[in-house]
Design an enzyme around this catalytic site. Structure first.
Site, PDB file in Angstrom:
ATOM      1  NE  ARG A 102      -6.362 -22.368  20.151  1.00  0.00           N
ATOM      2  CZ  ARG A 102      -5.820 -22.093  21.159  1.00  0.00           C
ATOM      3  NH1 ARG A 102      -4.612 -22.740  21.412  1.00  0.00           N
ATOM      4  NH2 ARG A 102      -6.069 -21.168  22.109  1.00  0.00           N
ATOM      5  CB  THR A 106      -8.014 -31.421  23.215  1.00  0.00           C
ATOM      6  OG1 THR A 106      -8.475 -31.031  21.884  1.00  0.00           O
ATOM      7  CG2 THR A 106      -9.020 -32.388  23.835  1.00  0.00           C
ATOM      8  CG  ASP A 198     -10.681 -15.864  19.820  1.00  0.00           C
ATOM      9  OD1 ASP A 198     -10.465 -15.414  18.816  1.00  0.00           O
ATOM     10  OD2 ASP A 198     -11.027 -16.773  20.206  1.00  0.00           O
ATOM     11  CG  ASP A 201     -14.197 -14.521  19.353  1.00  0.00           C
ATOM     12  OD1 ASP A 201     -14.813 -15.081  18.419  1.00  0.00           O
ATOM     13  OD2 ASP A 201     -14.132 -15.119  20.490  1.00  0.00           O
TER      14      ASP A 201
HETATM   15  C1  PRP Z   1      -6.883 -19.160  16.682  1.00  0.00           C
HETATM   16  C2  PRP Z   1      -5.940 -18.758  15.661  1.00  0.00           C
HETATM   17  C3  PRP Z   1      -5.236 -19.757  15.337  1.00  0.00           C
HETATM   18  C4  PRP Z   1      -5.188 -20.708  16.250  1.00  0.00           C
HETATM   19  C5  PRP Z   1      -3.867 -20.666  17.049  1.00  0.00           C
HETATM   20  O1  PRP Z   1      -7.856 -19.949  15.841  1.00  0.00           O
HETATM   21  O2  PRP Z   1      -6.392 -17.879  14.555  1.00  0.00           O
HETATM   22  O3  PRP Z   1      -5.603 -20.534  14.081  1.00  0.00           O
HETATM   23  O4  PRP Z   1      -6.087 -20.474  17.290  1.00  0.00           O
HETATM   24  O5  PRP Z   1      -3.824 -21.363  17.961  1.00  0.00           O
HETATM   25  P1  PRP Z   1      -2.752 -22.809  18.152  1.00  0.00           P
HETATM   26  O6  PRP Z   1      -1.440 -22.323  17.691  1.00  0.00           O
HETATM   27  O7  PRP Z   1      -2.751 -23.323  19.357  1.00  0.00           O
HETATM   28  O8  PRP Z   1      -3.457 -23.902  16.936  1.00  0.00           O
HETATM   29  P2  PRP Z   1      -9.217 -20.707  16.485  1.00  0.00           P
HETATM   30  O9  PRP Z   1      -9.169 -22.081  16.439  1.00  0.00           O
HETATM   31  O10 PRP Z   1      -9.759 -19.863  17.769  1.00  0.00           O
HETATM   32  O11 PRP Z   1     -10.480 -20.344  15.310  1.00  0.00           O
HETATM   33  P3  PRP Z   1     -10.882 -18.989  14.735  1.00  0.00           P
HETATM   34  O12 PRP Z   1      -9.732 -18.315  13.767  1.00  0.00           O
HETATM   35  O13 PRP Z   1     -12.035 -19.258  13.781  1.00  0.00           O
HETATM   36  O14 PRP Z   1     -11.313 -18.304  15.993  1.00  0.00           O
HETATM   37  N1  URA Z   2      -5.715 -17.891  19.148  1.00  0.00           N
HETATM   38  C1  URA Z   2      -5.908 -16.671  19.536  1.00  0.00           C
HETATM   39  O1  URA Z   2      -7.045 -16.045  18.686  1.00  0.00           O
HETATM   40  N2  URA Z   2      -5.477 -16.091  20.473  1.00  0.00           N
HETATM   41  C2  URA Z   2      -4.678 -16.661  21.121  1.00  0.00           C
HETATM   42  O2  URA Z   2      -3.849 -16.057  22.061  1.00  0.00           O
HETATM   43  C3  URA Z   2      -4.215 -17.941  21.004  1.00  0.00           C
HETATM   44  C4  URA Z   2      -4.900 -18.844  20.156  1.00  0.00           C
END
Ligand code: PRP
Ligand code: URA
Length: 207
Positions: A102, A106, A198, A201
């Site tokens: 993400r 945006t 997150d 993380d």
């Molecule tokens: C997080 C999570 C989802 C996404 C959800 O990933 O693991 O993939 O956000 O958010 P959305 O429904 O608004 O798209 P992130 O993009 O933070 O990547 P990561 O898993 O690498 O931390």
């Molecule tokens: N992605 C995450 O990891 N946590 C949230 O709460 C939303 C998006």
């Protein structure tokens, strides 16, 4: 789209441990493995089986074998955390990967990697990601999977936000969604409230 929200003491209890901000990464992952196994039980409820002749130590019998190919698709990174638990229950599952991140401003998901096993078009595809926030990542991942010809698609997330469920339902009315919990809302920076923070993380210790 059918939506199944779990209501089970073991899932609620383990998810509470994951939500607690003092829970260390190793325990977070352990609870994620356990919840994935518990969720797999319901996700697999209507999977087809075929008869299989075996011999017990006492006599021959007709047992059951799974009669479908399962493809698990974690959305990188955090989705990787759900693979071990599902694979423990379904060791014959093949694994595809889709990398989406993400944009923090945006909130749009950007694809940086995609690789799927052959035969995905005739498989039951289970897309896994702990968080369904705006729904953008799940919608995009399922778009990519449909482009490869898959038609039997299920999304499995731990925590969903109502806005993400609605967006996913509108974009992909033909899929099934399983959630361990449906939370209240998103905050102003797109995090689920109360959520668990997150997920990537916390899983990988990158905060
Ligand atoms: C997080 C999570 C989802 C996404 C959800 O990933 O693991 O993939 O956000 O958010 P959305 O429904 O608004 O798209 P992130 O993009 O933070 O990547 P990561 O898993 O690498 O931390
Ligand atoms: N992605 C995450 O990891 N946590 C949230 O709460 C939303 C998006």
């Amino acid at each position: 789209m059918s939506v199944f929200i779990y209501d089970h003491p073991l899932i609620d209890y383990k998810l509470t441990i994951m939500r607690d901000k003092t829970t260390p990464s190793i325990i977070f992952k352990q609870c994620l493995d356990e919840i994935a196994m518990l969720m797999a039980y319901e996700v697999s409820r209507d999977w087809p089986v075929k008869d299989m002749l075996i011999e017990t130590p006492i006599s021959p019998m007709i047992g059951k074998d799974l009669d479908c190919q399962i493809v698990l698709v974690p959305i990188l990174r955090a989705g990787i955390g759900l693979v071990d638990g599902f694979r423990a229950i379904v060791p014959t599952a093949k694994i595809g990967h889709i990398g989406l991140e993400r944009d923090e401003k945006t909130l749009e998901a950007k694809e940086y990697y995609a690789k799927f096993p052959a035969g995905i078009e005739t498989s039951k595809v289970i897309v896994v990601d702990p968080m369904l926030a705006t729904g953008g990542s799940a919608i995009d991942a399922i778009n990519q999977i449909k482009k490869r010809g898959a038609t039997d698609i299920t999304m499995v997330s731990l925590v969903g936000a109502p806005v993400g469920v609605k967006a996913l339902m509108e974009a992909h009315p033909d899929i099934k969604l399983y959630l361990a919990a449906l939370d209240e809302k998103l905050n102003e920076v797109g995090y689920i409230v109360p959520g668990l923070g997150d997920a990537g993380d916390r899983l990988f210790g990158t905060d």
